[in-house]
Design an enzyme around this catalytic site. Structure first.
Site, PDB file in Angstrom:
ATOM      1  N   GLU A 280       0.847  -1.195   0.000  1.00  0.00           N
ATOM      2  CA  GLU A 280       0.000   0.000   0.000  1.00  0.00           C
ATOM      3  C   GLU A 280       0.879   1.239   0.000  1.00  0.00           C
ATOM      4  OE1 GLU A 280      -3.636   1.956   2.671  1.00  0.00           O
ATOM      5  OE2 GLU A 280      -2.659   0.095   3.298  1.00  0.00           O
TER       6      GLU A 280
ATOM      7  N   CYS B  24       1.201 -13.681 -14.524  1.00  0.00           N
ATOM      8  CA  CYS B  24       1.750 -13.274 -15.823  1.00  0.00           C
ATOM      9  C   CYS B  24       0.698 -12.702 -16.772  1.00  0.00           C
ATOM     10  CB  CYS B  24       2.453 -14.459 -16.479  1.00  0.00           C
ATOM     11  SG  CYS B  24       3.887 -15.029 -15.530  1.00  0.00           S
TER      12      CYS B  24
END
Length: 348
Positions: A97, A123
């Site tokens: 964060e 991916c």
């Protein structure tokens, strides 16, 4: 998903200068190779990966993503005020964060009314981000959006080597779960999507199909997404054989549905760009899909597996090297752990 108004406007990338060969990695692993009597050269022989690249220590995903994003903006000539969404979609993030995208947004000095957030899906992150931006453009919410990935594979590879060297219980069988981690490389890429009325390239994104087989979510798991050296060191365990088998089966089903959505046959496809994993995976993938492997453009030999940057950077390098020409039907075949599959068609 079908798109009527979306153009894949610009691709740009940024690579590390530090090149590390498969031979270099095997030299570091020589004590284990000698103990287990493993043949030198097997890493390149099995994967087809001759080398990969690593960033210098302390480089953050936002740093390298910003460089790729800056190149994409300059290349396109698009006014930064017209970028309505920015997504950071790499496996690696600066921190939990805030969103890594917030750092990139500030670096690129984009508009204050730009949507800014991260998408994480192994991916497939960049392709997922492309779909999200395309939908926003299609609905008239924005005119253009930027999807980026800054992958830093060095810490994972280094930690994997250290873990292998320190584990005296490893056998020729148990070491297999770590081999896939040694194929990882680093790269940064940016994809700029625009409304067709804003486009100068005219590369039309026609549609996309996403399929999943989440009962195989345990075939590849990692314990850290930071991509930087820290006290919580990254490790990944991969069942490569089953990952390849089940991933290609899922890809086959996804490709059949993709052809229906696009109205294509295998013969219609001029060029194919897929997620770069290894030569065995590529061979099985093309056999399963019934596509001509000569239509493939490959970067795995020199980049390795660069996570979410892998497919888009391969497309970017293919464009740069003249592998695609105006009017080509281009298939983008994305496969990621989870298992997840997302495929797209582009009229170049």
């Amino acid at each position: 998903m079908r798109f009527k108004n979306i153009c894949l406007e610009t691709l740009a990338y940024h690579l590390p200068e530090n090149v590390v060969t498969s031979t270099d990695l095997e030299k570091r692993l020589s004590p284990v190779y000698e103990r287990l009597k493993l043949p030198y050269g097997r890493l390149e022989l099995m994967s087809g990966i001759r080398e990969r690249r690593f960033w210098e220590k302390g480089v953050f995903p936002s740093d390298i993503s910003s460089m790729a994003g800056q190149k994409a903006l300059e290349k396109s000539g698009i006014d930064r005020e017209q970028i309505g969404c920015l997504i950071s979609a790499s496996v690696c993030r600066d921190f939990l964060e805030p969103a890594t995208a917030s750092v990139i947004h500030n670096n690129l000095k984009l508009s204050r009314n730009c949507h800014v957030f991260d998408i994480s899906n192994a991916c497939l992150g960049v392709l997922n981000g492309m779909v999200y931006v395309a939908n926003m453009i299609e609905q008239g919410q924005i005119l253009a959006g930027l999807v980026l990935a800054g992958e830093n594979g060095g810490p994972l590879v280094n930690t994997t080597i250290e873990n292998i060297l320190s584990d005296s219980t490893l056998t020729r069988s148990s070491i297999k779960g770590s081999i896939a981690s040694l194929t990882i490389g680093s790269a940064a890429v940016a994809v700029l999507l625009t409304h067709k009325d804003l486009s100068k390239s005219g590369h039309r994104l026609l549609g996309a199909v996403a399929w999943t087989e989440t009962k195989f979510n345990d075939l590849c798991r990692g314990n850290n997404d930071s991509g930087i050296d820290s006290d919580w060191t990254p490790l990944m365990n991969t069942d490569s054989e089953n990952m390849m088998k089940e991933g290609c089966l899922l890809a086959g089903a996804t490709w059949n549905e993709t052809k229906k959505v696009l109205g294509w046959s295998n013969e219609d496809v001029d060029r194919v760009f897929c997620h770069q994993v290894g030569q065995a995976h590529r061979k099985l993938l093309y056999e399963t899909l019934g596509l001509d492997s000569d239509k493939d453009f490959s970067t795995l030999e020199i980049l390795g597996n660069t996570g979410a940057a892998s497919l888009p950077i391969t497309l970017a390098m293919g464009e740069e090297q003249g592998a695609v020409k105006k009017g080509d039907k281009v298939a983008l075949l994305g496969i990621g752990s989870g298992l997840n599959c997302l495929m797209m068609g582009v009229d170049w």
